[in-house]
Design a protein around this motif. Structure first.
Motif, short mmCIF file in Angstrom:
data_model
loop_
_atom_site.label_atom_id
_atom_site.label_comp_id
_atom_site.label_asym_id
_atom_site.label_seq_id
_atom_site.Cartn_x
_atom_site.Cartn_y
_atom_site.Cartn_z
N PRO A 265 35.97 82.85 40.73
CA PRO A 265 35.92 83.29 41.76
C PRO A 265 33.96 82.87 43.00
O PRO A 265 33.13 82.77 42.54
N LEU A 266 34.40 83.26 44.07
CA LEU A 266 33.12 83.58 44.70
C LEU A 266 32.90 84.42 44.49
O LEU A 266 32.73 85.74 43.73
N ASP A 267 31.14 84.68 44.05
CA ASP A 267 30.12 85.76 43.71
C ASP A 267 29.03 86.21 44.42
O ASP A 267 28.53 85.00 44.94
N ALA A 268 28.68 87.29 44.71
CA ALA A 268 27.59 87.16 45.38
C ALA A 268 26.20 86.51 45.07
O ALA A 268 25.50 86.06 46.10
N LYS A 269 26.23 86.04 43.92
CA LYS A 269 24.68 84.85 43.66
C LYS A 269 25.53 83.69 44.86
O LYS A 269 24.32 82.57 44.87
N ILE A 270 26.12 82.69 44.56
CA ILE A 270 27.14 81.62 44.89
C ILE A 270 27.59 81.40 46.01
O ILE A 270 28.06 80.64 46.94
N LYS A 271 27.60 83.43 47.15
CA LYS A 271 28.34 83.09 48.35
C LYS A 271 28.24 81.87 49.19
O LYS A 271 28.70 80.81 49.78
N LYS A 273 26.54 78.86 48.86
CA LYS A 273 27.19 78.11 48.31
C LYS A 273 28.60 77.66 48.57
O LYS A 273 29.24 76.37 48.53
N GLY A 274 29.55 78.65 48.99
CA GLY A 274 31.10 78.67 48.76
C GLY A 274 31.57 78.95 47.37
O GLY A 274 32.91 78.44 47.47
N GLY A 275 31.04 78.63 46.65
CA GLY A 275 30.99 79.26 45.38
C GLY A 275 30.91 78.41 44.01
O GLY A 275 29.64 77.57 44.25
N LYS A 276 31.33 77.68 42.81
CA LYS A 276 30.25 76.96 41.88
C LYS A 276 31.03 76.08 41.65
O LYS A 276 30.22 74.22 41.63
N LEU A 277 32.54 75.91 41.58
CA LEU A 277 32.83 74.94 41.77
C LEU A 277 33.28 73.70 42.31
O LEU A 277 33.45 74.14 43.66
N ARG A 278 33.15 72.38 42.11
CA ARG A 278 33.18 71.13 43.24
C ARG A 278 34.62 71.42 43.60
O ARG A 278 35.25 70.93 42.88
N LEU A 279 35.25 70.63 44.73
CA LEU A 279 36.24 70.57 45.35
C LEU A 279 36.62 69.41 44.96
O LEU A 279 37.39 69.26 44.52
N MET A 280 36.18 67.92 45.36
CA MET A 280 36.50 66.70 45.34
C MET A 280 36.34 66.37 44.49
O MET A 280 37.01 65.86 43.03
N TYR A 281 35.87 66.76 43.21
CA TYR A 281 35.71 66.25 41.78
C TYR A 281 36.19 67.10 40.98
O TYR A 281 36.35 66.60 39.31
N GLU A 282 35.98 68.85 40.66
CA GLU A 282 37.29 69.36 39.71
C GLU A 282 38.42 70.59 40.31
O GLU A 282 38.81 69.95 39.91
N ALA A 283 37.55 71.04 41.43
CA ALA A 283 39.17 71.98 41.95
C ALA A 283 40.12 71.32 42.07
O ALA A 283 41.04 71.30 42.05
N HIS A 313 29.98 67.09 48.61
CA HIS A 313 29.70 68.48 47.14
C HIS A 313 30.03 69.83 47.92
O HIS A 313 29.98 70.44 47.14
N MET A 314 31.11 69.78 48.51
CA MET A 314 32.46 70.82 48.65
C MET A 314 32.39 71.91 47.85
O MET A 314 32.58 71.25 46.68
N ARG A 315 31.66 72.95 48.17
CA ARG A 315 32.02 74.24 46.68
C ARG A 315 32.94 75.06 47.05
O ARG A 315 32.96 75.53 48.17
N VAL A 316 34.25 75.70 46.13
CA VAL A 316 35.44 76.67 46.54
C VAL A 316 35.52 77.04 45.67
O VAL A 316 34.89 77.28 44.31
N PRO A 317 35.82 78.58 45.53
CA PRO A 317 36.22 79.57 44.49
C PRO A 317 37.68 79.38 44.13
O PRO A 317 39.02 78.09 44.77
N VAL A 318 37.85 78.65 42.16
CA VAL A 318 39.11 77.98 41.83
C VAL A 318 39.64 79.67 41.23
O VAL A 318 39.51 80.43 40.04
#
Ligand code: AHM
Ligand code: MG
Length: 335
Positions: A265-271, A273-283, A313-318
């Protein structure tokens, strides 16, 4: 009679009309690249000059230190796929810009996006890693060397899959007709169909999340996990088990096999960036596979497959996996 990946794909093309010859070729080539990556990983410390483990001494576009095998796997994917004539372009988690198909080769209609080696922090400790890929159509008239051609929501994917390099090498694939799992027969060098119509149970007693981030999470995720941890005595009235491999492919594969919920999920450290995992390659590819197996995938606020990407390289919570659990977390977000 054993059904190989080739046979499965021919049936999807000829009997079911789900894919065309170009997409079939594309998936065959991707599978071949995964086999080469499996061989490279298998060599470990005895591969090439000084082994294939350890750092490459470079950073990728995300500013992360690349492992030697990140670089090797990326090269394997590019080289395997560029000459077949089925692709208009490629984009990789490891490269800032799309990779153009050299002029000397014919151009095809598809775009291939991939994370060549996911979970690479696990390489040096001999724990499962994987490859994730997603296939889109290149929009008519779009320039496949520009990001914009690739910026399509996950609902547009025509195929997605992942390979897990574990005790066995597996390829899990969807072409929008359910999910099938293939096991690599190392002697024959072919992927053999070992499971068809994978289904994720709607309910589960298992969750996967990096618990060390608990203090940084948003209140909805914290509430959900605290309720799971409360076990039988808590509002859920049952005990939950926790697993975290730290390789998304391995964690998702467990969910494909016996259910569960996976969260980054989203957390304060990665807020920022939008998340840790990448939308196009992972999520996106994982969400397509999970939905095809009857599961659900959400950012907490939106179905992942409907997110309009704003960058390669957009990131999203997953949050993905067993449907009823994903829906519960999503409801805590007030959506
Ligand atoms: P990577 O693509 O650089 O390997 O990063 C993605 C990985 C996922 O496979 C995994 O779910 C997650 O990062 C693990 O994160 P953490 O180190 O916080 O446990
Ligand atoms: Mg990754």
């Amino acid at each position: 009679m054993r059904r190989t990946l080739s046979r499965y794909l021919i049936e999807e093309q000829r009997e079911k009309g789900k894919i065309n010859a170009d997409l079939r070729l594309l998936i065959e080539v991707v599978a071949r690249a995964c086999k080469s990556i499996a061989v490279a990983i298998g060599k470990g410390a005895i591969g090439g000059e000084g082994g294939v483990l350890g750092e490459a001494g470079s950073d990728n576009v995300q500013g992360e230190a690349q492992k030697k095998l990140d670089v090797i796997s990326n090269e394997i994917f590019l080289e395997a796929n560029e000459w077949g004539g089925h692709l208009a372009g490629m984009a990789s988690e490891e490269m800032e810009l799309p990779h153009a198909i050299p002029n000397r080769y014919p151009q095809g209609e598809y775009l291939l996006l991939f994370d060549p080696l996911d979970g690479s922090s696990n390489i040096d400790i001999n724990v499962s890693v994987g490859t994730i890929f997603s296939v889109l159509r290149c929009p008519e008239g779009a320039d496949p060397t520009a990001d914009t051609a690739f910026l399509q929501p996950g609902t547009k994917q025509v195929a997605a899959g992942y390979a897990v390099y574990g005790p066995t090498t597996l390829l899990v694939l969807t072409v929008g007709d359910g999910v099938a799992c293939f096991t690599l027969d190392r002697e024959q060098g072919s992927f053999v169909l070992t499971q068809e119509h994978l289904r994720i149970p709607e309910d589960t007693k298992e969750f996967a999340i990096n618990m060390s981030n608990l203090r940084h999470w948003e209140p909805p995720v914290r509430r959900y996990v605290e309720e799971l941890l409360a076990g039988k005595e808590g509002p859920r009235g049952k005990d939950f088990n926790m697993r975290w491999v730290a390789s998304m492919v391995a964690d998702v594969h467990r969910i494909m096999t016996r259910g569960g919920i996976f969260m980054y999920p989203l957390d304060a450290k990665i807020k920022d960036k939008g998340g840790k995992l990448r939308l196009m390659y992972e999520a996106n590819p994982m969400s397509f596979i999970v939905e095809q197996a009857g599961g659900a995938a959400s950012t907490g606020r939106q179905r992942i497959l409907e997110v309009q990407p704003n960058g390669l390289h957009m990131r999203v919570p997953v949050i993905l996996g067993s449907k009823n659990e994903v829906e519960l977390v999503t409801s805590y977000h007030g959506t």
